[in-house]
Design a protein around this motif. Sequence first.
Motif, PDB file in Angstrom:
ATOM      1  N   VAL A   1      -9.745  -4.587 -22.539  1.00  0.00           N
ATOM      2  CA  VAL A   1      -9.877  -3.184 -22.415  1.00  0.00           C
ATOM      3  C   VAL A   1     -10.213  -2.830 -21.029  1.00  0.00           C
ATOM      4  O   VAL A   1      -9.612  -1.725 -20.616  1.00  0.00           O
ATOM      5  CB  VAL A   1     -10.686  -2.920 -23.359  1.00  0.00           C
ATOM      6  N   SER A   2     -11.152  -3.457 -20.407  1.00  0.00           N
ATOM      7  CA  SER A   2     -11.564  -2.876 -19.017  1.00  0.00           C
ATOM      8  C   SER A   2     -10.435  -2.927 -18.014  1.00  0.00           C
ATOM      9  O   SER A   2     -10.218  -2.237 -17.252  1.00  0.00           O
ATOM     10  CB  SER A   2     -12.781  -3.683 -18.758  1.00  0.00           C
ATOM     11  N   VAL A   3      -9.755  -4.283 -18.305  1.00  0.00           N
ATOM     12  CA  VAL A   3      -8.703  -4.414 -17.040  1.00  0.00           C
ATOM     13  C   VAL A   3      -7.520  -3.363 -17.403  1.00  0.00           C
ATOM     14  O   VAL A   3      -7.292  -2.824 -16.290  1.00  0.00           O
ATOM     15  CB  VAL A   3      -8.246  -5.699 -17.289  1.00  0.00           C
TER      16      VAL A   3
ATOM     17  N   ARG B   1      -0.711  -7.827 -13.222  1.00  0.00           N
ATOM     18  CA  ARG B   1      -0.614  -9.490 -12.957  1.00  0.00           C
ATOM     19  C   ARG B   1      -1.647  -9.954 -11.968  1.00  0.00           C
ATOM     20  O   ARG B   1      -2.174 -10.975 -12.228  1.00  0.00           O
ATOM     21  CB  ARG B   1       0.811  -9.776 -12.788  1.00  0.00           C
ATOM     22  N   ALA B   2      -1.595  -9.088 -10.783  1.00  0.00           N
ATOM     23  CA  ALA B   2      -2.566  -9.781  -9.771  1.00  0.00           C
ATOM     24  C   ALA B   2      -4.202  -9.715 -10.337  1.00  0.00           C
ATOM     25  O   ALA B   2      -4.670 -10.634 -10.042  1.00  0.00           O
ATOM     26  CB  ALA B   2      -2.591  -8.745  -8.528  1.00  0.00           C
ATOM     27  N   ALA B   3      -4.491  -8.742 -10.965  1.00  0.00           N
ATOM     28  CA  ALA B   3      -5.747  -8.406 -11.616  1.00  0.00           C
ATOM     29  C   ALA B   3      -5.941  -9.758 -12.479  1.00  0.00           C
ATOM     30  O   ALA B   3      -7.162 -10.448 -12.695  1.00  0.00           O
ATOM     31  CB  ALA B   3      -5.969  -7.128 -12.163  1.00  0.00           C
ATOM     32  N   LEU B   4      -4.915 -10.172 -13.494  1.00  0.00           N
ATOM     33  CA  LEU B   4      -5.117 -11.071 -14.414  1.00  0.00           C
ATOM     34  C   LEU B   4      -5.332 -12.496 -13.623  1.00  0.00           C
ATOM     35  O   LEU B   4      -6.165 -13.122 -13.994  1.00  0.00           O
ATOM     36  CB  LEU B   4      -4.028 -11.239 -14.907  1.00  0.00           C
ATOM     37  N   ARG B   5      -4.573 -12.588 -12.582  1.00  0.00           N
ATOM     38  CA  ARG B   5      -4.708 -13.878 -11.851  1.00  0.00           C
ATOM     39  C   ARG B   5      -6.141 -13.923 -11.288  1.00  0.00           C
ATOM     40  O   ARG B   5      -6.942 -14.989 -11.217  1.00  0.00           O
ATOM     41  CB  ARG B   5      -3.688 -14.025 -10.762  1.00  0.00           C
ATOM     42  N   THR B   6      -6.616 -12.899 -10.706  1.00  0.00           N
ATOM     43  CA  THR B   6      -7.976 -12.741  -9.935  1.00  0.00           C
ATOM     44  C   THR B   6      -8.918 -13.063 -10.973  1.00  0.00           C
ATOM     45  O   THR B   6      -9.912 -13.912 -10.681  1.00  0.00           O
ATOM     46  CB  THR B   6      -7.943 -11.394  -9.347  1.00  0.00           C
ATOM     47  N   LEU B   7      -8.959 -12.464 -12.087  1.00  0.00           N
ATOM     48  CA  LEU B   7     -10.010 -12.818 -13.323  1.00  0.00           C
ATOM     49  C   LEU B   7      -9.867 -14.248 -13.839  1.00  0.00           C
ATOM     50  O   LEU B   7     -10.877 -14.601 -14.289  1.00  0.00           O
ATOM     51  CB  LEU B   7      -9.854 -11.845 -14.535  1.00  0.00           C
TER      52      LEU B   7
END
Length: 469
Positions: free
Chosen positions: A68-70, A330-336
């Motif tokens: 939810v935060s992302v 998608r970049a944020a998902l890879r980072t997390l």
Amino acid sequence: MPVVDSPDSRSAPVALSHDERAELERLRTELATLRSTPPPEAPPRARIRWPSIASAVLLVLGLLLVPVSVLSVWTHNQLSDTERFVATAGPVLDDPAVQSAVADRVTAEIFAQVDVQALATQAVDALAAQGVPAPVADRLRGLTGPLAAGTRTFVDDKVHELVASPAFVAAGQRALTVSHQQIAAALAGESSAVVVQGGDTVLDLYPFIEAAKQQLVASGFELAARIPEIHPTIALFPASTLVRAQSLYTVLDVAATWLPWVTLALLVGGVLLAKRRRRATMVVGLAVMATMLVLAATLLAVRGIVVGAAAPQSAAAAAATFDIVVRFVRAALRTLFVVGLVIALAAWVTGPAATAVRLRGALGRGIGSLRRGGLARRLATGPVGPWVHEHRVALRTGLVVLAALVVVLWDRPSGWTVLVVTLLLLVLLGVVELLDQPRSTDATPTAATAGTTVGSGDGASSGVEGGPS
């Protein structure tokens, strides 16, 4: 006559046999033993460990709030920051599939306003009325079809050149800036450009038509000047979606600024309250990784729905647009995902697993081999080694906190950023271990001692699953 027992016959004791007397003594002894033995204590009641329950609740809530935060932060950034929105959606105008779809739509709108064949036929009729011979007029009328087709090809080529030109892309980005401001106003209920028509929310294409008209006139197609001011629209989404988006925008405007910090606080609190903190930390890392994979799969499914709902001729443009718009998500998902991997690996490496213990021992022996001989003596007798030894816990904690702050405060960190920061952290921790040396009066700086600084210290601490609850 009945026989009546005499009193002497009733009170006379009955003689017991030897076996009966032995059994009687055994029973008396057993009874005395039972009387002297205290009753068994009731089994202790199971104690409810409230910190463990609170830890589980906090961890579950925190992990549920991670996706939810992302999504809330990404959505809020796109809706509230025009510069970020243009940086996200601007590359859409450079995509060939999108350029082709826009050019085809603009060409269709131009010829919907300018009927070249009808104009050519009118011109031939006017010539015939001026006395042009009928056979010549008939031949000219036969040329109106090829003339219209050739003109359409010419216009289509010019429009494609225009759409692919840097000037048009720049104009499109300026239009995106205005459009974003209008969308933000629409979400706030203050826009006149993004409106509801026939149950759909639509966006005005007038800026694109006007730019194409000016380009065509400059290229010699004077008929384009006759195009009136028109406002064709593209349906964006159902009107009910706009209403829901306005409500969501209000919530995100408030929640996106504090929701990530609340999520982080819940996860940290859950780990601190856990009985086995290292295991809880590993669970958090693995759960974050799994959540990012689920979100990535969800985006892939949404992409299929969006492309499937688009018209066949614009499916490629829809796919390209979706990929460009969600690339930062998608970049944020890879980072997390990488952050979760680093957290899980850190918890495992510092744990009691046999492989982790052997790994720590090998690292300790490697650092110890670097401190053999004169270096160990200089560290023990000089000011650096004892100072590092005295403050080693604070130094390690400070380095970890500093690395975490770098990742948190970095503007849009990537997975590679997290990996590089992690590697630098490991190098600096290794330097601390290398310089960690007690004074020669406190400990003998032998190679064996140096080789076991990391291995034995971590190994001892790894035997404890977590600190006191």
